[in-house]
Design a protein around this motif. Structure first.
Motif, short mmCIF file in Angstrom:
data_model
loop_
_atom_site.label_atom_id
_atom_site.label_comp_id
_atom_site.label_asym_id
_atom_site.label_seq_id
_atom_site.Cartn_x
_atom_site.Cartn_y
_atom_site.Cartn_z
N TYR A 80 33.13 1.15 -90.25
CA TYR A 80 34.52 1.06 -89.59
C TYR A 80 34.87 2.17 -88.55
O TYR A 80 35.35 1.90 -87.50
N TYR A 81 34.78 3.14 -89.15
CA TYR A 81 35.22 4.59 -88.47
C TYR A 81 34.35 4.87 -87.54
O TYR A 81 34.54 5.49 -86.47
N ALA A 82 33.00 4.43 -87.53
CA ALA A 82 31.92 4.60 -86.60
C ALA A 82 32.20 3.98 -85.44
O ALA A 82 32.03 4.43 -84.24
N GLN A 83 32.58 2.71 -85.48
CA GLN A 83 33.27 1.85 -84.36
C GLN A 83 34.36 2.41 -83.58
O GLN A 83 34.39 2.37 -82.46
N ARG A 84 35.27 2.96 -84.38
CA ARG A 84 36.56 3.64 -83.79
C ARG A 84 36.11 4.86 -83.11
O ARG A 84 37.05 5.29 -82.06
N ALA A 85 35.22 5.60 -83.51
CA ALA A 85 34.96 6.72 -83.09
C ALA A 85 33.99 6.64 -81.60
O ALA A 85 34.37 7.40 -80.86
N THR A 86 33.62 5.38 -81.22
CA THR A 86 33.03 5.17 -80.04
C THR A 86 34.13 4.56 -78.97
O THR A 86 33.38 4.51 -78.04
N ALA A 87 35.15 4.54 -79.73
CA ALA A 87 36.14 4.13 -78.66
C ALA A 87 36.82 5.15 -78.21
O ALA A 87 36.67 6.17 -78.37
N GLY A 88 37.81 4.95 -77.35
CA GLY A 88 38.89 5.95 -76.61
C GLY A 88 38.10 6.42 -75.44
O GLY A 88 37.05 6.07 -74.76
N LEU A 89 38.84 7.18 -74.58
CA LEU A 89 38.60 7.71 -73.40
C LEU A 89 37.48 8.78 -73.48
O LEU A 89 37.60 9.54 -74.55
N THR A 90 36.81 9.21 -72.24
CA THR A 90 36.02 10.38 -72.49
C THR A 90 36.17 11.46 -71.32
O THR A 90 35.48 12.23 -71.00
N ASP A 91 37.26 11.05 -70.28
CA ASP A 91 37.28 12.06 -69.24
C ASP A 91 38.70 12.10 -68.97
O ASP A 91 39.68 11.36 -69.36
N ARG A 92 39.02 13.15 -68.24
CA ARG A 92 40.57 13.72 -67.79
C ARG A 92 41.10 12.67 -66.93
O ARG A 92 42.25 12.21 -66.88
N ALA A 93 40.26 11.91 -65.92
CA ALA A 93 40.74 11.09 -64.98
C ALA A 93 41.33 10.00 -65.64
O ALA A 93 42.29 9.44 -65.21
N ALA A 94 40.37 9.50 -66.61
CA ALA A 94 41.18 8.16 -67.17
C ALA A 94 42.25 8.43 -68.01
O ALA A 94 43.26 7.51 -68.01
N ALA A 95 42.39 9.54 -68.44
CA ALA A 95 43.69 9.94 -69.33
C ALA A 95 44.67 10.04 -68.45
O ALA A 95 45.81 9.41 -68.62
N GLU A 120 40.73 22.34 -74.49
CA GLU A 120 40.74 23.42 -73.57
C GLU A 120 39.71 22.99 -72.38
O GLU A 120 39.51 23.31 -71.42
N ARG A 121 38.48 22.16 -73.08
CA ARG A 121 37.62 21.65 -71.97
C ARG A 121 38.15 20.67 -70.97
O ARG A 121 38.14 21.01 -69.64
N LEU A 122 39.18 19.93 -71.14
CA LEU A 122 39.94 18.95 -70.37
C LEU A 122 40.93 19.73 -69.55
O LEU A 122 41.09 19.57 -68.36
N ARG A 123 41.48 20.53 -70.27
CA ARG A 123 42.55 21.67 -69.43
C ARG A 123 41.79 22.48 -68.21
O ARG A 123 42.27 22.53 -67.15
N THR A 124 40.55 22.99 -68.43
CA THR A 124 39.91 23.83 -67.56
C THR A 124 38.78 23.07 -66.85
O THR A 124 38.06 23.74 -65.95
N GLY A 125 38.55 21.93 -67.10
CA GLY A 125 37.75 21.12 -66.19
C GLY A 125 36.09 21.36 -66.64
O GLY A 125 35.23 21.03 -65.86
N LEU A 126 35.86 21.85 -67.82
CA LEU A 126 34.59 22.18 -68.36
C LEU A 126 33.81 20.68 -68.73
O LEU A 126 34.75 19.75 -68.97
N PRO A 127 32.67 20.55 -68.70
CA PRO A 127 31.83 19.37 -68.90
C PRO A 127 32.22 19.09 -70.36
O PRO A 127 32.35 20.02 -71.60
N ILE A 128 32.27 17.79 -70.87
CA ILE A 128 32.42 17.38 -72.03
C ILE A 128 30.87 16.86 -72.63
O ILE A 128 30.15 16.47 -72.26
N ALA A 129 30.75 17.63 -73.98
CA ALA A 129 29.53 17.48 -74.51
C ALA A 129 29.26 16.02 -75.04
O ALA A 129 30.24 15.55 -75.43
#
Length: 119
Positions: free
Chosen positions: A42-57, A82-91
């Protein structure tokens, strides 16, 4: 100016920003609070959801969203805000480690490592 890093009131909670991930419940946990196989799925499915970048947010906030969920990005980036705030790459995340028990895939992702340019 983006709303992503503004505080937000959610019931009795005052959030420092609008970046969230739903907590894992222990209601159906096995002895010792460990995740059961059905919880893991159940939670593995939820973990793959959500946004992954600042532009979408920023887009969803602009459309009126109150909070933004960053499923997999939260797991792989202990310093996500901090990565989102400073534009660092998302791992990237290692999905093979989702809810398997132990530290691997939860406590093993490092914060962004800044490099010092050679003089």
């Amino acid at each position: 100016m983006t709303q992503l890093f503004e505080g937000h009131r959610l019931g009795d909670l005052t959030l420092p920003n609008r970046v969230v991930m739903a907590p894992m419940t222990r209601v159906r946990a096995a002895a010792g609070g460990l995740a059961t196989p059905s919880m893991a799925a159940y939670y593995a499915q939820r973990a793959t959801a959500g946004l992954t970048d600042r532009a979408a947010a920023d887009r969803w906030l602009g459309l009126g969203a109150d909070l933004i969920s960053f499923g997999r990005a939260f797991i792989a980036n202990p310093d996500l805000v901090e990565r989102l705030r400073t534009g660092l790459p998302i791992a990237p995340v290692d999905e093979a480690t989702y809810y398997q028990g132990g530290d691997r895939g939860y406590l093993t992702y490092p914060a962004y490592q800044h490099t010092v340019a050679a003089a």
